[in-house]
Every structure is written in C-alpha cells, then in structure tokens.
Design a protein around this motif. Structure first.
Motif, PDB file in Angstrom:
ATOM      1  N   ARG A   1       1.498  -0.159  -0.420  1.00 27.37           N
ATOM      2  CA  ARG A   1       0.373  -0.555  -1.269  1.00 27.37           C
ATOM      3  C   ARG A   1      -0.729   0.496  -1.238  1.00 27.37           C
ATOM      4  O   ARG A   1      -1.309   0.838  -2.271  1.00 27.37           O
ATOM      5  CB  ARG A   1      -0.165  -1.915  -0.840  1.00 27.37           C
ATOM      6  CG  ARG A   1       0.511  -3.045  -1.564  1.00 27.37           C
ATOM      7  CD  ARG A   1      -0.187  -4.364  -1.296  1.00 27.37           C
ATOM      8  NE  ARG A   1       0.731  -5.146  -0.473  1.00 27.37           N
ATOM      9  CZ  ARG A   1       0.427  -5.742   0.664  1.00 27.37           C
ATOM     10  NH1 ARG A   1      -0.792  -5.704   1.129  1.00 27.37           N
ATOM     11  NH2 ARG A   1       1.333  -6.401   1.333  1.00 27.37           N
ATOM     12  N   ARG A   2      -1.031   1.008  -0.045  1.00 31.55           N
ATOM     13  CA  ARG A   2      -2.058   2.055   0.065  1.00 31.55           C
ATOM     14  C   ARG A   2      -1.630   3.302  -0.684  1.00 31.55           C
ATOM     15  O   ARG A   2      -2.436   3.948  -1.362  1.00 31.55           O
ATOM     16  CB  ARG A   2      -2.311   2.400   1.538  1.00 31.55           C
ATOM     17  CG  ARG A   2      -3.287   1.481   2.197  1.00 31.55           C
ATOM     18  CD  ARG A   2      -3.689   2.022   3.525  1.00 31.55           C
ATOM     19  NE  ARG A   2      -2.459   2.327   4.282  1.00 31.55           N
ATOM     20  CZ  ARG A   2      -2.359   2.318   5.588  1.00 31.55           C
ATOM     21  NH1 ARG A   2      -3.409   2.054   6.314  1.00 31.55           N
ATOM     22  NH2 ARG A   2      -1.224   2.589   6.177  1.00 31.55           N
ATOM     23  N   PHE A   3      -0.357   3.664  -0.566  1.00 33.44           N
ATOM     24  CA  PHE A   3       0.150   4.833  -1.278  1.00 33.44           C
ATOM     25  C   PHE A   3       0.036   4.637  -2.784  1.00 33.44           C
ATOM     26  O   PHE A   3      -0.351   5.562  -3.514  1.00 33.44           O
ATOM     27  CB  PHE A   3       1.600   5.105  -0.887  1.00 33.44           C
ATOM     28  CG  PHE A   3       2.219   6.231  -1.656  1.00 33.44           C
ATOM     29  CD1 PHE A   3       1.879   7.538  -1.380  1.00 33.44           C
ATOM     30  CD2 PHE A   3       3.126   5.974  -2.669  1.00 33.44           C
ATOM     31  CE1 PHE A   3       2.444   8.578  -2.099  1.00 33.44           C
ATOM     32  CE2 PHE A   3       3.686   6.996  -3.394  1.00 33.44           C
ATOM     33  CZ  PHE A   3       3.350   8.306  -3.101  1.00 33.44           C
TER      34      PHE A   3
ATOM     35  N   ARG B   1      -2.103   2.777  -4.405  1.00 34.28           N
ATOM     36  CA  ARG B   1      -3.520   2.896  -4.786  1.00 34.28           C
ATOM     37  C   ARG B   1      -3.951   4.354  -4.822  1.00 34.28           C
ATOM     38  O   ARG B   1      -4.650   4.787  -5.745  1.00 34.28           O
ATOM     39  CB  ARG B   1      -4.404   2.123  -3.819  1.00 34.28           C
ATOM     40  CG  ARG B   1      -4.561   0.678  -4.213  1.00 34.28           C
ATOM     41  CD  ARG B   1      -5.587  -0.024  -3.350  1.00 34.28           C
ATOM     42  NE  ARG B   1      -4.847  -0.678  -2.267  1.00 34.28           N
ATOM     43  CZ  ARG B   1      -5.223  -0.749  -1.007  1.00 34.28           C
ATOM     44  NH1 ARG B   1      -6.359  -0.240  -0.629  1.00 34.28           N
ATOM     45  NH2 ARG B   1      -4.483  -1.357  -0.112  1.00 34.28           N
ATOM     46  N   ALA B   2      -3.529   5.122  -3.821  1.00 34.08           N
ATOM     47  CA  ALA B   2      -3.895   6.545  -3.783  1.00 34.08           C
ATOM     48  C   ALA B   2      -3.272   7.293  -4.953  1.00 34.08           C
ATOM     49  O   ALA B   2      -3.909   8.146  -5.579  1.00 34.08           O
ATOM     50  CB  ALA B   2      -3.465   7.162  -2.465  1.00 34.08           C
ATOM     51  N   ARG B   3      -2.022   6.960  -5.274  1.00 35.08           N
ATOM     52  CA  ARG B   3      -1.349   7.614  -6.398  1.00 35.08           C
ATOM     53  C   ARG B   3      -2.065   7.314  -7.704  1.00 35.08           C
ATOM     54  O   ARG B   3      -2.259   8.191  -8.550  1.00 35.08           O
ATOM     55  CB  ARG B   3       0.099   7.142  -6.461  1.00 35.08           C
ATOM     56  CG  ARG B   3       0.910   7.844  -7.538  1.00 35.08           C
ATOM     57  CD  ARG B   3       2.270   7.246  -7.680  1.00 35.08           C
ATOM     58  NE  ARG B   3       2.099   5.844  -8.037  1.00 35.08           N
ATOM     59  CZ  ARG B   3       3.040   4.932  -7.915  1.00 35.08           C
ATOM     60  NH1 ARG B   3       4.197   5.240  -7.406  1.00 35.08           N
ATOM     61  NH2 ARG B   3       2.818   3.695  -8.287  1.00 35.08           N
ATOM     62  N   THR B   4      -2.495   6.081  -7.887  1.00 32.41           N
ATOM     63  CA  THR B   4      -3.239   5.703  -9.087  1.00 32.41           C
ATOM     64  C   THR B   4      -4.560   6.456  -9.174  1.00 32.41           C
ATOM     65  O   THR B   4      -4.934   6.962 -10.230  1.00 32.41           O
ATOM     66  CB  THR B   4      -3.490   4.189  -9.097  1.00 32.41           C
ATOM     67  OG1 THR B   4      -2.235   3.516  -9.053  1.00 32.41           O
ATOM     68  CG2 THR B   4      -4.238   3.761 -10.341  1.00 32.41           C
TER      69      THR B   4
ATOM     70  N   ARG C   1       2.402  -2.651   3.583  1.00 31.59           N
ATOM     71  CA  ARG C   1       0.992  -2.285   3.555  1.00 31.59           C
ATOM     72  C   ARG C   1       0.825  -0.799   3.232  1.00 31.59           C
ATOM     73  O   ARG C   1      -0.029  -0.414   2.428  1.00 31.59           O
ATOM     74  CB  ARG C   1       0.366  -2.596   4.919  1.00 31.59           C
ATOM     75  CG  ARG C   1      -0.891  -3.411   4.794  1.00 31.59           C
ATOM     76  CD  ARG C   1      -1.531  -3.643   6.138  1.00 31.59           C
ATOM     77  NE  ARG C   1      -1.235  -5.012   6.571  1.00 31.59           N
ATOM     78  CZ  ARG C   1      -1.164  -5.425   7.809  1.00 31.59           C
ATOM     79  NH1 ARG C   1      -1.363  -4.569   8.785  1.00 31.59           N
ATOM     80  NH2 ARG C   1      -0.918  -6.662   8.090  1.00 31.59           N
ATOM     81  N   SER C   2       1.654   0.019   3.870  1.00 33.66           N
ATOM     82  CA  SER C   2       1.584   1.460   3.606  1.00 33.66           C
ATOM     83  C   SER C   2       1.945   1.778   2.163  1.00 33.66           C
ATOM     84  O   SER C   2       1.336   2.651   1.537  1.00 33.66           O
ATOM     85  CB  SER C   2       2.512   2.215   4.551  1.00 33.66           C
ATOM     86  OG  SER C   2       2.103   2.057   5.881  1.00 33.66           O
TER      87      SER C   2
ATOM     88  N   ARG D   1       4.212  -3.724   7.929  1.00 33.31           N
ATOM     89  CA  ARG D   1       3.538  -2.423   7.991  1.00 33.31           C
ATOM     90  C   ARG D   1       3.978  -1.504   6.858  1.00 33.31           C
ATOM     91  O   ARG D   1       3.170  -0.800   6.251  1.00 33.31           O
ATOM     92  CB  ARG D   1       3.798  -1.756   9.337  1.00 33.31           C
ATOM     93  CG  ARG D   1       3.046  -2.407  10.476  1.00 33.31           C
ATOM     94  CD  ARG D   1       3.312  -1.680  11.782  1.00 33.31           C
ATOM     95  NE  ARG D   1       2.879  -0.298  11.696  1.00 33.31           N
ATOM     96  CZ  ARG D   1       1.781   0.158  12.278  1.00 33.31           C
ATOM     97  NH1 ARG D   1       1.024  -0.644  13.005  1.00 33.31           N
ATOM     98  NH2 ARG D   1       1.448   1.419  12.168  1.00 33.31           N
TER      99      ARG D   1
END
Length: 90
Positions: A29-31, A33-36, A26-27, A23
C-alpha cells in the motif's frame, strides 16, 4: 498425545504467515501511494514542459517578420521555388 506438537507448530506457522502477510500488504500500500505521488509529479513536470515549449513557440512566432509568417500560413505566398504563386488576372 504425539499430534499436539504438530498442531502447535501448524498454528504457530499460520500466525507467522498472517503476520508476514499483513506487513507485506502494508508495504505494498505504501509503495502504491509513493508510485502515485511520483507519477503525479512527473505528469505535472511534463505538463509544465509542454506549456513552456508552447509559450516559446508563440514567442518565436510573434518575433518572426510578418512576411515570413504569412508565407508559412499560406502556401500560395511560398517563394522558395522561385516566385510568387498567387493567381493573378493576366
């Protein structure tokens, strides 16, 4: 056998640890992507701001009288210190 409950607790702990790690990864990775995405949008905004300011500089330079534009481009025509500093033959 008394070590069976201990082994069961260790196995359960490892399963829970693996589930938490999945978990968290996964979090992360999402962070990332959002930062990028945010970085790209901010970079685009900065680029647009630079382009707009360059366009304004060009527009102001085009509106400037020709004499003033010439004095800014060539310091020999600078008359701020009391006269024309162009070299003359005489």
């Amino acid at each position: 056998m008394p070590s069976t409950p201990t082994l069961a607790l260790i196995a359960l702990g490892l399963i829970v640890l693996v589930a938490i790690m999945v978990r968290v990864l996964r979090s992360l990775r999402r962070f990332a992507r959002a930062r990028t995405l945010v970085g790209d949008r901010v970079g685009d905004g900065v680029g647009m701001l630079r382009a707009r300011s360059a366009a304004l500089r060009v527009a102001f330079a085009q509106r400037r009288p020709k004499e003033q534009a010439r004095t800014r481009a060539n310091p020999a025509y600078d008359r701020r210190d009391g006269g024309d500093r162009r070299i003359t033959n005489g």
